[in-house]
Design a protein around this motif. Structure first.
Motif, PDB file in Angstrom:
ATOM      1  N   LEU A  48     -26.390  46.142  33.439  1.00 37.36           N
ATOM      2  CA  LEU A  48     -25.069  45.516  33.377  1.00 37.36           C
ATOM      3  C   LEU A  48     -25.042  44.188  34.129  1.00 37.36           C
ATOM      4  N   ILE A  49     -25.715  44.130  35.277  1.00 35.48           N
ATOM      5  CA  ILE A  49     -25.773  42.870  36.034  1.00 35.48           C
ATOM      6  C   ILE A  49     -26.456  41.792  35.208  1.00 35.48           C
ATOM      7  N   ILE A  50     -27.575  42.152  34.573  1.00 36.70           N
ATOM      8  CA  ILE A  50     -28.279  41.195  33.709  1.00 36.70           C
ATOM      9  C   ILE A  50     -27.382  40.780  32.543  1.00 36.70           C
ATOM     10  N   SER A  51     -26.662  41.739  31.968  1.00 32.49           N
ATOM     11  CA  SER A  51     -25.772  41.453  30.835  1.00 32.49           C
ATOM     12  C   SER A  51     -24.655  40.497  31.235  1.00 32.49           C
ATOM     13  N   VAL A  52     -24.101  40.688  32.437  1.00 29.14           N
ATOM     14  CA  VAL A  52     -23.046  39.790  32.920  1.00 29.14           C
ATOM     15  C   VAL A  52     -23.580  38.365  33.050  1.00 29.14           C
ATOM     16  N   PHE A  53     -24.772  38.219  33.632  1.00 30.91           N
ATOM     17  CA  PHE A  53     -25.339  36.877  33.810  1.00 30.91           C
ATOM     18  C   PHE A  53     -25.693  36.228  32.472  1.00 30.91           C
ATOM     19  N   VAL A  54     -26.234  37.014  31.542  1.00 31.58           N
ATOM     20  CA  VAL A  54     -26.567  36.472  30.220  1.00 31.58           C
ATOM     21  C   VAL A  54     -25.294  36.041  29.488  1.00 31.58           C
ATOM     22  N   ILE A  96     -14.962  31.774  34.197  1.00 31.33           N
ATOM     23  CA  ILE A  96     -15.882  32.909  34.114  1.00 31.33           C
ATOM     24  C   ILE A  96     -15.739  33.803  35.340  1.00 31.33           C
ATOM     25  N   ALA A  97     -15.699  33.194  36.518  1.00 31.07           N
ATOM     26  CA  ALA A  97     -15.569  33.966  37.761  1.00 31.07           C
ATOM     27  C   ALA A  97     -14.264  34.762  37.778  1.00 31.07           C
ATOM     28  N   ILE A  98     -13.167  34.118  37.399  1.00 35.32           N
ATOM     29  CA  ILE A  98     -11.866  34.786  37.386  1.00 35.32           C
ATOM     30  C   ILE A  98     -11.845  35.920  36.374  1.00 35.32           C
ATOM     31  N   THR A  99     -12.422  35.678  35.192  1.00 33.31           N
ATOM     32  CA  THR A  99     -12.445  36.701  34.147  1.00 33.31           C
ATOM     33  C   THR A  99     -13.232  37.926  34.598  1.00 33.31           C
ATOM     34  N   VAL A 100     -14.393  37.715  35.186  1.00 33.67           N
ATOM     35  CA  VAL A 100     -15.218  38.838  35.648  1.00 33.67           C
ATOM     36  C   VAL A 100     -14.504  39.607  36.765  1.00 33.67           C
ATOM     37  N   LEU A 101     -13.941  38.888  37.737  1.00 28.13           N
ATOM     38  CA  LEU A 101     -13.242  39.555  38.846  1.00 28.13           C
ATOM     39  C   LEU A 101     -12.022  40.329  38.356  1.00 28.13           C
ATOM     40  N   ALA A 102     -11.260  39.736  37.441  1.00 29.98           N
ATOM     41  CA  ALA A 102     -10.073  40.411  36.917  1.00 29.98           C
ATOM     42  C   ALA A 102     -10.458  41.654  36.122  1.00 29.98           C
ATOM     43  N   GLY A 103     -11.521  41.553  35.322  1.00 30.66           N
ATOM     44  CA  GLY A 103     -11.987  42.721  34.576  1.00 30.66           C
ATOM     45  C   GLY A 103     -12.446  43.831  35.495  1.00 30.66           C
ATOM     46  N   MET A 104     -13.112  43.475  36.578  1.00 28.95           N
ATOM     47  CA  MET A 104     -13.543  44.469  37.561  1.00 28.95           C
ATOM     48  C   MET A 104     -12.338  45.166  38.191  1.00 28.95           C
ATOM     49  N   PHE A 123      -6.001  47.887  28.282  1.00 28.96           N
ATOM     50  CA  PHE A 123      -7.124  48.613  27.692  1.00 28.96           C
ATOM     51  C   PHE A 123      -8.467  48.440  28.414  1.00 28.96           C
ATOM     52  N   ILE A 124      -8.643  47.411  29.250  1.00 33.71           N
ATOM     53  CA  ILE A 124      -9.885  47.323  30.025  1.00 33.71           C
ATOM     54  C   ILE A 124      -9.971  48.515  30.976  1.00 33.71           C
ATOM     55  N   GLY A 125      -8.848  48.837  31.607  1.00 29.14           N
ATOM     56  CA  GLY A 125      -8.799  49.983  32.513  1.00 29.14           C
ATOM     57  C   GLY A 125      -8.932  51.309  31.805  1.00 29.14           C
ATOM     58  N   LEU A 126      -8.731  51.329  30.502  1.00 28.80           N
ATOM     59  CA  LEU A 126      -8.908  52.545  29.705  1.00 28.80           C
ATOM     60  C   LEU A 126     -10.357  52.681  29.251  1.00 28.80           C
ATOM     61  N   LEU A 127     -10.915  51.588  28.727  1.00 29.48           N
ATOM     62  CA  LEU A 127     -12.245  51.617  28.121  1.00 29.48           C
ATOM     63  C   LEU A 127     -13.366  51.767  29.158  1.00 29.48           C
ATOM     64  N   ALA A 128     -13.340  50.929  30.193  1.00 28.50           N
ATOM     65  CA  ALA A 128     -14.468  50.865  31.127  1.00 28.50           C
ATOM     66  C   ALA A 128     -14.785  52.207  31.791  1.00 28.50           C
ATOM     67  N   PRO A 129     -13.793  52.934  32.348  1.00 28.20           N
ATOM     68  CA  PRO A 129     -14.125  54.223  32.967  1.00 28.20           C
ATOM     69  C   PRO A 129     -14.696  55.237  31.972  1.00 28.20           C
ATOM     70  N   HIS A 130     -14.179  55.243  30.746  1.00 28.12           N
ATOM     71  CA  HIS A 130     -14.694  56.176  29.736  1.00 28.12           C
ATOM     72  C   HIS A 130     -16.144  55.886  29.388  1.00 28.12           C
ATOM     73  N   LEU A 131     -16.444  54.610  29.186  1.00 24.13           N
ATOM     74  CA  LEU A 131     -17.813  54.224  28.881  1.00 24.13           C
ATOM     75  C   LEU A 131     -18.746  54.530  30.046  1.00 24.13           C
ATOM     76  N   ALA A 132     -18.261  54.283  31.270  1.00 22.41           N
ATOM     77  CA  ALA A 132     -19.074  54.550  32.461  1.00 22.41           C
ATOM     78  C   ALA A 132     -19.391  56.036  32.590  1.00 22.41           C
ATOM     79  N   LYS A 133     -18.396  56.883  32.358  1.00 23.40           N
ATOM     80  CA  LYS A 133     -18.629  58.332  32.427  1.00 23.40           C
ATOM     81  C   LYS A 133     -19.614  58.791  31.367  1.00 23.40           C
ATOM     82  N   ILE A 137     -16.843  49.326  37.264  1.00 22.66           N
ATOM     83  CA  ILE A 137     -16.453  48.004  37.776  1.00 22.66           C
ATOM     84  C   ILE A 137     -17.193  46.897  37.027  1.00 22.66           C
ATOM     85  N   LEU A 138     -18.511  47.044  36.890  1.00 23.20           N
ATOM     86  CA  LEU A 138     -19.302  46.032  36.185  1.00 23.20           C
ATOM     87  C   LEU A 138     -18.964  45.992  34.691  1.00 23.20           C
ATOM     88  N   LEU A 139     -18.735  47.151  34.106  1.00 25.75           N
ATOM     89  CA  LEU A 139     -18.356  47.195  32.694  1.00 25.75           C
ATOM     90  C   LEU A 139     -17.050  46.462  32.443  1.00 25.75           C
TER      91      LEU A 139
END
Length: 336
Positions: free
Chosen positions: A17-23, A65-73, A266-276, A291-293
């Motif tokens: 996920l870290i590599i995916s975020v940077f790419v 980009i920084a704001i988008t990643v932090l807000a998604g987290m 929906f970010i708060g809905l999708l990310a935890p489900h995918l992580a689990k 968080i990374l997702l």
């Protein structure tokens, strides 16, 4: 205790996920209305770019980009907390009205209070938090039944009702406002990433630096809260106290995100489900992945959205809704 195989799987997932975020961030840096050739990105970072390339990358793309990643987290972690304390897979700060409460507070502040240039950026997360905490308190009270106690399913239904009511209140508020301010609120409602300056990064970052470690510290409590109440009580957990403190944490995370991105659901809905699904249901394992997702999903949504139509693009909130709404319907059907 987490099994060693699960720990290894979590670490590999986090690395991916870290590599995916940077790419994705690298791709997002080059794409846009004012594009920068991909082979010029690294030289520009090293100080060898033209004025235009440096301006586009350092003043336009990187803050967004920084704001988008932090807000998604923040949204993903908020959703993970809400799903844990409510024992409901449908909980999400956008769906159950927390985002709408934060948005209404920000709208009132923006429309009717004098705005100070130096403090506006740092005030809106606080104002959003006040609006969200009042809303969440009302939702919690209406979800609580005297003889039965707290009802997680009822919370989602009450939250959806509050979200609709607050959206109506927002429309009434802006109906008599100035055109310029109405345009801003309309963009906010659509989930348009509007905080595109490093000052907004500094406004949201402290909230995450405090609340992410706190939530990870509370992960064991979240595991117990996701079980039945008798089991949690038997393990020595003060259920109401833990729920309230974690709810405040989820509200603060959502408010901080909403203050710079607008109404994104929906970010708060999708990310935890995918992580689990990736690393299992133990909070210690799935919270860091979630968080990374969240950061990755919102970054992908914003990158696609702003490059679909020139020059304005499609707001990230609409892009996440296009992905998240069908998944929400699927979960709703699955639970009934």
């Amino acid at each position: 205790m987490i099994h060693p195989k699960q720990i290894r799987k979590q670490r590999l997932t986090l690395l991916f996920l870290i590599i995916s975020v940077f790419v994705t961030a690298f791709i997002a840096t080059g794409l846009g209305y004012s594009s920068v050739s991909f082979d010029r990105i690294l030289p520009t970072f090293m100080g060898g770019g033209t004025f235009k390339e440096s301006f586009v990358i350092f003043s336009v793309r990187l803050p967004r980009i920084a704001i988008t990643v932090l807000a998604g987290m923040a949204l993903a972690l908020s959703g993970a907390i809400l799903q844990s304390i409510t024992q409901n897979d449908l909980a999400d700060p956008g769906i159950i009205g927390i985002n709408a409460g934060a948005g209404l507070g920000i709208a009132v502040y923006f429309l009717y209070f004098p705005l100070q240039v130096g403090t506006f950026v740092y005030m809106i997360p606080l104002v959003g938090f006040i609006g969200a905490i009042v809303t969440s308190a009302l939702i919690y009270l209406f979800s609580y039944q005297k003889n039965v106690g707290f009802q997680p399913v009822r919370l989602v239904l009450v939250g959806i009702g509050f979200a609709m009511a607050l959206s109506g209140a927002m429309i009434i508020l802006i109906s008599s406002a100035e055109r310029k301010k109405v345009d801003f609120i309309a963009n906010w409602l659509a989930g348009n990433i509007w905080g595109t300056d490093f000052s907004f990064v500094l406004a949201i970052l402290p909230w995450l630096l405090v609340l992410i470690p706190y939530t990870i510290y509370k992960a064991s409590r979240m595991n117990l809260l996701s079980l039945s109440e008798p089991v949690a009580i038997g393990a020595g957990v003060s259920i109401e106290k833990e729920r309230v403190t974690l709810l405040i944490t989820a509200v603060a995370l959502a408010a901080a995100s909403v203050s710079v991105t607008g109404g994104i659901a929906f970010i708060g809905l999708l990310a935890p489900h995918l992580a689990k699904a990736l690393v299992g249901k133990r909070a210690e394992a799935y919270i860091p992945v979630s968080i990374l997702l969240g950061g990755l999903l919102l970054l992908i949504a914003d990158t696609i959205g702003r490059n679909v139509l020139d020059p304005e693009g499609i707001p990230a909130g609409i892009m996440t809704a296009l992905i998240g709404a069908p998944y929400f319907i699927y979960l709703l059907i699955k639970k009934t």
